[in-house]
Design an enzyme around this catalytic site. Structure first.
Site, PDB file in Angstrom:
ATOM      1  CE1 TYR A 133       2.432  -5.668   6.622  1.00  0.00           C
ATOM      2  CE2 TYR A 133       2.587  -2.987   7.048  1.00  0.00           C
ATOM      3  CZ  TYR A 133       2.727  -3.666   6.253  1.00  0.00           C
ATOM      4  OH  TYR A 133       2.145  -3.587   4.864  1.00  0.00           O
TER       5      TYR A 133
ATOM      6  NE  ARG B 185      -4.763   1.615   2.427  1.00  0.00           N
ATOM      7  CZ  ARG B 185      -5.005  -0.145   2.665  1.00  0.00           C
ATOM      8  NH1 ARG B 185      -4.249  -0.938   3.279  1.00  0.00           N
ATOM      9  NH2 ARG B 185      -5.718  -0.610   1.521  1.00  0.00           N
TER      10      ARG B 185
ATOM     11  N   PRO C  34       7.919  -6.161   4.509  1.00  0.00           N
ATOM     12  CG  PRO C  34       5.131  -6.528   5.027  1.00  0.00           C
ATOM     13  CD  PRO C  34       6.626  -7.805   5.411  1.00  0.00           C
TER      14      PRO C  34
ATOM     15  CG  ASP D 222      -0.323  -0.842   2.213  1.00  0.00           C
ATOM     16  OD1 ASP D 222       1.547  -0.068   2.387  1.00  0.00           O
ATOM     17  OD2 ASP D 222      -0.780  -0.295   3.432  1.00  0.00           O
TER      18      ASP D 222
HETATM   19  P1  FAD Z   1       3.245  -9.683  -7.473  1.00  0.00           P
HETATM   20  O1  FAD Z   1       2.931  -7.999  -6.823  1.00  0.00           O
HETATM   21  O2  FAD Z   1       3.448 -10.441  -6.543  1.00  0.00           O
HETATM   22  O3  FAD Z   1       3.186 -10.160  -8.825  1.00  0.00           O
HETATM   23  C1  FAD Z   1       2.817 -11.525  -9.537  1.00  0.00           C
HETATM   24  C2  FAD Z   1       2.200 -11.022 -10.599  1.00  0.00           C
HETATM   25  O4  FAD Z   1       2.871 -12.674 -11.544  1.00  0.00           O
HETATM   26  C3  FAD Z   1       0.827 -11.513 -10.059  1.00  0.00           C
HETATM   27  O5  FAD Z   1       0.283 -10.851 -10.830  1.00  0.00           O
HETATM   28  C4  FAD Z   1       0.512 -13.069  -9.577  1.00  0.00           C
HETATM   29  O6  FAD Z   1      -0.660 -13.937 -10.790  1.00  0.00           O
HETATM   30  C5  FAD Z   1       1.475 -13.316 -11.710  1.00  0.00           C
HETATM   31  N1  FAD Z   1       2.362 -14.839 -11.449  1.00  0.00           N
HETATM   32  C6  FAD Z   1       2.770 -15.365 -10.738  1.00  0.00           C
HETATM   33  N2  FAD Z   1       3.397 -16.587 -11.079  1.00  0.00           N
HETATM   34  C7  FAD Z   1       2.632 -16.494 -12.471  1.00  0.00           C
HETATM   35  C8  FAD Z   1       3.503 -17.453 -13.243  1.00  0.00           C
HETATM   36  N3  FAD Z   1       3.764 -18.583 -13.690  1.00  0.00           N
HETATM   37  N4  FAD Z   1       2.882 -17.722 -14.569  1.00  0.00           N
HETATM   38  C9  FAD Z   1       1.973 -16.383 -14.377  1.00  0.00           C
HETATM   39  N5  FAD Z   1       1.899 -15.179 -14.201  1.00  0.00           N
HETATM   40  C10 FAD Z   1       2.705 -15.339 -13.422  1.00  0.00           C
HETATM   41  N6  FAD Z   1       4.085  -5.062   0.648  1.00  0.00           N
HETATM   42  C11 FAD Z   1       3.788  -4.237   1.357  1.00  0.00           C
HETATM   43  O7  FAD Z   1       4.479  -3.089   1.234  1.00  0.00           O
HETATM   44  N7  FAD Z   1       3.188  -4.118   2.384  1.00  0.00           N
HETATM   45  C12 FAD Z   1       2.112  -5.666   2.656  1.00  0.00           C
HETATM   46  O8  FAD Z   1       2.003  -5.631   3.722  1.00  0.00           O
HETATM   47  C13 FAD Z   1       2.286  -6.400   1.728  1.00  0.00           C
HETATM   48  N8  FAD Z   1       1.661  -7.561   1.783  1.00  0.00           N
HETATM   49  C14 FAD Z   1       1.454  -7.842   1.328  1.00  0.00           C
HETATM   50  C15 FAD Z   1       1.108  -9.524   1.690  1.00  0.00           C
HETATM   51  C16 FAD Z   1       1.357 -10.367   0.459  1.00  0.00           C
HETATM   52  C17 FAD Z   1       0.312 -12.275   0.679  1.00  0.00           C
HETATM   53  C18 FAD Z   1       2.185 -11.082  -0.692  1.00  0.00           C
HETATM   54  C19 FAD Z   1       1.869 -11.999  -1.795  1.00  0.00           C
HETATM   55  C20 FAD Z   1       2.548  -9.426  -0.602  1.00  0.00           C
HETATM   56  C21 FAD Z   1       2.791  -8.472  -0.074  1.00  0.00           C
HETATM   57  N9  FAD Z   1       3.267  -7.233  -0.262  1.00  0.00           N
HETATM   58  C22 FAD Z   1       3.094  -6.243   0.720  1.00  0.00           C
HETATM   59  C23 FAD Z   1       4.561  -7.511  -0.924  1.00  0.00           C
HETATM   60  C24 FAD Z   1       3.782  -6.481  -2.281  1.00  0.00           C
HETATM   61  O9  FAD Z   1       3.134  -6.605  -2.867  1.00  0.00           O
HETATM   62  C25 FAD Z   1       5.122  -7.397  -3.449  1.00  0.00           C
HETATM   63  O10 FAD Z   1       6.412  -6.547  -3.157  1.00  0.00           O
HETATM   64  C26 FAD Z   1       4.731  -6.356  -4.423  1.00  0.00           C
HETATM   65  O11 FAD Z   1       3.346  -6.975  -4.565  1.00  0.00           O
HETATM   66  C27 FAD Z   1       6.589  -6.637  -5.398  1.00  0.00           C
HETATM   67  O12 FAD Z   1       5.525  -6.435  -7.252  1.00  0.00           O
HETATM   68  P2  FAD Z   1       5.540  -7.508  -8.533  1.00  0.00           P
HETATM   69  O13 FAD Z   1       4.999  -7.292  -9.691  1.00  0.00           O
HETATM   70  O14 FAD Z   1       7.565  -7.624  -8.534  1.00  0.00           O
HETATM   71  O15 FAD Z   1       5.259  -9.306  -7.799  1.00  0.00           O
END
Ligand code: FAD
Length: 678
Positions: free
Chosen positions: A287, A279, A364, A57
């Site tokens: 947290y 928020r 996070p 967020d």
């Molecule tokens: P992600 O957001 O994980 O995106 C990955 C994408 O790839 C997703 O859409 C997924 O569907 C897709 N994907 C995965 N595997 C495949 C595949 N094999 N083929 C095709 N598509 C695929 N950050 C904070 O700052 N505060 C928080 O409180 C917080 N809580 C979180 C709680 C959870 C449960 C999670 C999972 C993450 C949390 N985060 C938090 C972290 C934050 O969401 C991530 O750091 C951020 O989203 C990273 O972005 P990203 O695009 O690298 O990965």
């Protein structure tokens, strides 16, 4: 001979979370860069929808600056809650929590933006709209598509994908709702084994297959990245998990705690710690440290014990004697604190790259995950795009690994320290060696704020950044040695002289922003607003006092060289394209606006003429007082001499690449010749 249909693309992005969407948006903004054929980009995701609540967020200053360069910071700025102050709460001598300190949430004067908070799903929405607008619908997220194999060939990377059924692509996840009807909040949490969420998909038989032959593949598929695994064990995340387990709840609180609308760091005497993040839409994120759940021998916590009741019970204890309850919960989860990083962010072929959570994971609370992930792919996409378009030399791709892995390593070290200080019991007094000193915690928080803003990022010497230092010792502990081809060598002494020309624009850091006025219409602009993320490099000419004859002559000599047919600007620009289509020149002068004339005092190349649209009135700016918005003092703040000026080369991602005198044209030429296929 297989009958699976095959398609060729320039770029395939796997994963449409924040990192993947940032990559797609950056490619969409490259449409104005001339090329023989349009850049073809596909982005696939295994899920049937984007996320709608929870997860990250926090949006840091640098992310907002980047959003602004893509054209949608205003949407986030309006919808989000703004974080202004942090309150520290610690136990007093009797063990009761008291407010002990207040500090500004964002270091004052650091950026024109301050930290804001808004749920990740909204940010994904802004990206989707932006991609649609700038790509004219050519780039869209293709959902419910799963990659099944990846082979790196001489020319292209062959990725086989399979269409998923709606059911396969929609796993169960947490529901929003009242206290009584929330199901599985641990979906996607790092407490869930790899097998859980993917089970549906891997067991299923399957829909149509397709082979995508891509020049470049960018794996943005999150912490359990399939792409990373497909690249082999040498890309596996390395690091450690701690015993600290934290819960997260997004609720509308019913409470008498006075600082519920402030960001708070609360250490209770014996019940653990809590962070309050106020928020949007009356929501508050908590947290909450869970002292009652500890990992077992396999270092994993028993997820069946983690319920919203358990998490919220812990929050109530930490906040005592204040009371807190809720009716509505938007989202909840729990995670185990750990820090992990991949030894390498790019395959040695420089055809497959990893970004975001796929290569670094951490706790996070410092609000870094989404920000650093987006900044990874923002760093990478323009490089890939300009190479795919045949404009830039492939050697610049080496800088992705050297620049971003170092940032991730710094993040991991910061988080390691910060999360332990946050999860530790506060020291009772100076003799309590096992407790955490609250003075140390505050100090870490203050220092952490600069790091967390994303504005302390300082890229090392490379083909894109001309500064002194050893490019081999950048803290880049990569599995392969870096390719140093194209790195401009400059001694420490030489560099100090160059940097002293613009002390407020450190080479390797992002171009800071101060207000200047448009020479033609007197409108004030934050200068950074003129540095759009459209793939163009920029030369910022600090023209100094243009009304001084000797200085005007220096400017004219510089501009003659820029305009010459064998100069790098003309040679870098494809035949028939506009002179500013890959390198744009922006000017800031320091004479009085009202005594200066755009057409009389500035050479044509600084405001090029187009037979259809006339002179370009948006490239020359003045450091002068505005009628309504004060005086930006740009020369003073950038540390540039008001008489003599200087020249600054800026990368498409707003990082300063080179600084020199107006007479240093050959060095500027050498810089661009190392980057462009001239
Ligand atoms: P992600 O957001 O994980 O995106 C990955 C994408 O790839 C997703 O859409 C997924 O569907 C897709 N994907 C995965 N595997 C495949 C595949 N094999 N083929 C095709 N598509 C695929 N950050 C904070 O700052 N505060 C928080 O409180 C917080 N809580 C979180 C709680 C959870 C449960 C999670 C999972 C993450 C949390 N985060 C938090 C972290 C934050 O969401 C991530 O750091 C951020 O989203 C990273 O972005 P990203 O695009 O690298 O990965």
């Amino acid at each position: 001979q297989s009958d699976i249909p095959e398609t060729n693309v320039d770029v395939l992005i796997i994963g449409a979370g924040p990192a993947g969407l940032m990559a797609a948006a950056s490619f969409a903004h490259l449409t104005a860069i001339p090329s023989a054929s349009p850049l073809s980009v596909r982005i696939i995701d295994k899920r049937s929808t984007k996320i709608f609540s929870g997860q990250a967020d926090g949006l840091q200053c640098r992310s907002l600056e980047i959003f602004d360069s893509l054209g949608f910071a205003d949407r986030a700025w309006k919808e989000a809650n703004h974080m202004i102050e942090i309150c520290m709460w610690n136990p007093d001598a009797t063990g009761i929590i008291q407010r002990s300190d207040r500090i500004p949430d964002t270091i004052v004067g650091l950026s024109r933006f301050q930290q804001i908070v808004l749920q990740q799903g909204r940010i994904e929405r802004f990206f989707l709209d932006n991609i649609q607008k700038y790509s004219g619908g050519a780039i869209k997220v293709e959902r419910a598509i799963l990659p099944t194999s990846l082979q790196i060939g001489e020319e292209r990377v062959k990725v086989t994908v399979r269409k998923l059924t709606e059911e396969e692509a929609t796993p169960p996840q947490a529901t929003t709702g009242s206290k009584s009807d929330m199901t599985d909040g641990l979906f996607r949490s790092n407490l869930v084994g790899d097998d859980y969420e993917d089970k549906n998909i891997t067991d299923a038989k399957g829909g149509e297959e397709e082979v995508i032959n891509a020049k470049f593949v960018i794996g943005c598929d999150g912490a359990r990245s399939w792409t990373r695994r497909a690249l082999g064990p040498e890309f596996e995340l390395q690091g450690e998990a701690t015993d600290f387990i934290w819960g997260v709840m997004d609720i509308i609180p019913l409470t008498d705690f006075p600082d519920i609308r402030m960001r708070c760091a609360i250490h209770s005497a014996n019940d653990g710690s809590l962070m309050v993040i106020p928020r949007e839409n009356r929501l508050v994120r908590l947290y909450i440290q869970l002292k009652e759940v500890t990992p077992d021998a396999s270092a994993r916590a028993d997820r069946s014990k983690i319920t919203p009741e358990l998490i919220f019970g812990a929050a109530q204890k930490i906040l005592r004697p204040y009371k807190i309850d809720y009716e509505y919960c938007d989202w909840w989860t729990a995670y185990q604190i750990g820090q992990r990083i991949s030894p390498s962010f790019s395959h040695p072929s420089n055809k497959v790259f990893l970004a975001g959570d796929a290569v670094h994971t951490h706790s996070p609370k410092a609000g870094q995950g989404m920000n650093v992930s987006m900044q990874d792919s923002f760093n990478l996409a323009w490089k890939v795009g300009l190479i795919a378009k045949g404009i830039c030399h492939p050697r610049i791709l080496d800088t992705y690994q050297s620049e971003r892995r170092r940032v991730a390593q710094d993040l991991i070290e910061f988080d390691h320290k910060f999360s332990r200080l946050f999860s530790g019991r506060p020291a009772k007094d100076v003799m309590d060696a096992e407790g955490v000193s609250m003075a140390e915690f505050k100090d870490a928080f203050l220092k952490g704020n600069l790091f967390a803003s994303g504005l302390s990022v300082d890229y090392g010497p490379s083909s894109l950044v001309v500064k002194s230092g050893d490019p081999g010792e950048l803290g880049d502990r990569s599995v392969r040695s870096r390719n140093l081809e194209g790195v401009r060598r400059i001694t420490v002494e030489e560099f100090e002289v160059k940097q002293s020309l613009a002390k407020g624009l450190p080479v390797g850091m992002r171009f800071n922003s101060f207000k200047v006025l448009n020479q033609a219409c007197a409108r004030p602009w934050h200068f950074q607003e003129r540095l759009k993320a459209d793939g163009r490099f920029r030369i910022v000419l600090f023209a100094g006092d243009i009304l001084d004859q000797a200085q005007k002559q220096r400017v004219e000599v510089f501009c003659d060289k820029l305009s010459s047919s064998n100069g790098f600007m003309r040679r870098a620009t494809p035949e028939g394209a506009k002179i500013d289509s890959v390198i744009e020149v922006l000017t800031i002068h320091s004479a009085k606006r009202t005594e200066t004339e755009l057409l009389r005092d500035f050479p044509d190349i600084l405001h090029p003429f187009d037979p259809h649209t006339g002179w370009d009135y948006n490239k020359v700016f003045v450091d002068d007082e505005s009628y309504h918005e004060g005086f930006g003092n740009a020369y003073k703040n950038y540390g540039v001499d008001k008489e003599k000026g200087c020249v600054v080369a800026v990368r498409p991602d707003q990082y300063v690449g080179w600084v020199g005198e107006l007479e240093d044209f050959e060095q500027l030429q050498e810089y661009f010749e190392g980057i462009f296929l001239v």
